[in-house]
Scaffold this motif. Structure first.
Motif, short mmCIF file in Angstrom:
data_model
loop_
_atom_site.label_atom_id
_atom_site.label_comp_id
_atom_site.label_asym_id
_atom_site.label_seq_id
_atom_site.Cartn_x
_atom_site.Cartn_y
_atom_site.Cartn_z
N LEU A 124 -4.83 -15.47 -14.80
CA LEU A 124 -5.88 -14.45 -14.69
C LEU A 124 -5.37 -13.12 -15.23
CD1 LEU A 124 -5.80 -15.93 -11.49
CD2 LEU A 124 -8.10 -15.04 -11.70
N GLY A 153 -10.53 -11.11 -14.31
CA GLY A 153 -11.24 -12.09 -15.10
C GLY A 153 -11.47 -13.36 -14.29
N THR A 184 -6.03 -1.86 0.11
CA THR A 184 -7.16 -2.44 -0.60
C THR A 184 -7.30 -3.91 -0.21
OG1 THR A 184 -6.62 -0.99 -2.47
CG2 THR A 184 -8.24 -2.71 -2.86
N TYR A 217 -9.24 -7.65 -1.07
CA TYR A 217 -9.93 -8.44 -2.06
C TYR A 217 -10.39 -9.75 -1.43
CZ TYR A 217 -8.08 -5.33 -5.66
OH TYR A 217 -7.78 -4.23 -6.42
N GLN A 260 -11.54 -13.76 -2.54
CA GLN A 260 -11.50 -14.73 -3.64
C GLN A 260 -12.14 -16.04 -3.23
OE1 GLN A 260 -7.66 -16.17 -5.07
NE2 GLN A 260 -8.48 -16.41 -7.14
N GLN A 283 -12.67 -18.63 -8.91
CA GLN A 283 -13.03 -17.29 -9.36
C GLN A 283 -11.84 -16.36 -9.18
OE1 GLN A 283 -16.63 -15.64 -7.75
NE2 GLN A 283 -17.67 -17.62 -7.70
N GLY A 284 -11.84 -15.25 -9.92
CA GLY A 284 -10.83 -14.24 -9.70
C GLY A 284 -11.14 -13.44 -8.46
N PRO A 285 -10.15 -12.76 -7.88
CA PRO A 285 -10.40 -11.92 -6.71
C PRO A 285 -11.44 -10.84 -7.01
CG PRO A 285 -8.06 -12.28 -7.01
CD PRO A 285 -8.74 -12.78 -8.25
N PHE A 340 -12.91 -7.07 -5.54
CA PHE A 340 -12.67 -5.91 -4.67
C PHE A 340 -13.70 -5.84 -3.56
CE2 PHE A 340 -11.55 -1.64 -3.53
CZ PHE A 340 -12.75 -0.99 -3.26
N GLN A 384 -11.51 -0.23 0.09
CA GLN A 384 -10.23 0.47 0.00
C GLN A 384 -10.25 1.67 0.94
OE1 GLN A 384 -8.96 3.14 -3.48
NE2 GLN A 384 -7.70 1.33 -3.86
N TYR A 403 -7.35 -11.04 0.71
CA TYR A 403 -6.02 -10.50 0.43
C TYR A 403 -5.98 -9.00 0.75
CZ TYR A 403 -5.22 -14.72 -2.39
OH TYR A 403 -5.08 -16.02 -2.82
N PRO A 424 -2.78 3.96 -5.99
CA PRO A 424 -3.67 3.71 -7.14
C PRO A 424 -3.55 4.76 -8.23
CG PRO A 424 -4.90 4.59 -5.29
CD PRO A 424 -3.51 4.35 -4.79
N ASN A 436 0.34 1.55 -9.51
CA ASN A 436 -0.13 0.77 -8.37
C ASN A 436 0.57 -0.59 -8.28
OD1 ASN A 436 -1.70 0.36 -6.13
ND2 ASN A 436 -3.53 -0.18 -7.25
N MET A 446 0.49 -4.20 -7.64
CA MET A 446 -0.56 -5.21 -7.62
C MET A 446 -0.01 -6.59 -7.28
SD MET A 446 -3.48 -3.93 -7.99
CE MET A 446 -4.45 -5.34 -8.47
N ARG A 447 1.01 -6.62 -6.42
CA ARG A 447 1.55 -7.91 -5.98
C ARG A 447 0.80 -8.37 -4.75
NH1 ARG A 447 5.75 -4.51 -7.09
NH2 ARG A 447 7.04 -5.05 -8.90
N PHE A 448 0.31 -9.62 -4.82
CA PHE A 448 -0.47 -10.18 -3.73
C PHE A 448 0.42 -10.87 -2.71
CE2 PHE A 448 -5.05 -10.11 -4.87
CZ PHE A 448 -4.94 -9.42 -6.06
N GLY A 449 0.01 -10.77 -1.45
CA GLY A 449 0.62 -11.55 -0.39
C GLY A 449 -0.04 -12.90 -0.32
#
Lengths: 113, 111
Positions: free
Chosen positions: A92, A105, B34, B36, B38, B42-44, B46, B49, B87, B93, B97, B99-102
């Motif tokens: 992605l 995306g 923030t 998200y 999912q 599909q992509g996450p 928003f 925040q 997430y 921001p 920022n 942008m690493r997801f847990g």
């Protein structure tokens, strides 16, 4: 929010080959992010791509395996090189939204056989 | 060291309020929180925040205590379509920022 077009949406590839994934954004953005998401898992950040500079890769990801191009402020590509079945995943791209948060995306579902 | 910690999964029933808590003990002064959502394939997306206290929009509320070491996403009157992975991310921001997801929280809403 920015609108992202990611191509291809899915592909089945032979091991040893390479696949280039495209990410087109409808507005200019400074930073673009590439992720990998394996089935049932969270997203793993591969690299951050700024226009005009080399991408910054996360630990465990190298440029030879995942070369990234960022020719302008609306476009980026990620190539998965010399693929093996372990590279089967969803890839992605993401960009900063116009207000809050980031836009993603729809992903590229890659299967390596 | 994980930046955020969330429950792996939660179950709920239609019409209930769901609260998902995220721990972020090492949150920095300039970090925002923030969330998200999912759905499969599909992509996450928003959701919301915030920086402190309470933020509310048309889909959720975000509660952040004074010490900001945790946050709670509140989904009012969930429906089956709220079944998804949620997430929590923390980062600045306005400056590189993070942008690493847990691992996220898999919410299952049952009829």
């Amino acid at each position: 929010s920015a609108v992202i077009s990611q191509k291809p949406s899915r592909d089945i590839c032979q091991r040893g080959t390479s696949l280039t994934i495209q990410c087109q954004v409808d507005s200019q953005v400074t930073m673009m992010f590439w992720y990998r998401q394996q089935p049932g898992q969270s997203l793993t950040l591969i690299a951050t791509a700024n226009q005009g500079s080399e991408a910054t890769y996360e630990s465990g990801f190298v440029i030879d395996k995942f070369p990234i191009s960022r020719p302008n402020l609306t476009f980026s590509t990620l190539t998965v090189s010399n693929m093996s079945p372990e590279d089967s995943s969803i890839y992605l791209c993401s960009v900063e939204g116009t207000d809050y948060g980031y836009t993603f995306g729809s992903g590229t579902r890659l299967t390596v056989v | 060291l994980a930046k955020t910690t969330q429950p792996i999964s939660m179950d709920s029933y239609e019409g209930q309020e769901v609260n998902i808590t995220c721990s972020h003990n090492n949150i920095a002064t300039n970090d925002y929180i923030t969330w998200y959502q999912q759905f499969p394939s599909q992509g996450p997306r928003f959701i919301i925040q915030g920086y402190k206290t309470k933020v509310t929009n048309e889909v959720a509320s975000l509660f952040i205590p004074a010490d900001r070491k945790s946050s709670t996403l509140s989904l009012p009157r969930v429906s089956l379509s709220d079944t998804a992975v949620y997430y929590c991310l923390v980062g600045d921001p306005y400056n590189n920022n993070d942008m690493r997801f847990g691992a996220g929280t898999r919410l299952t809403v049952k009829p």
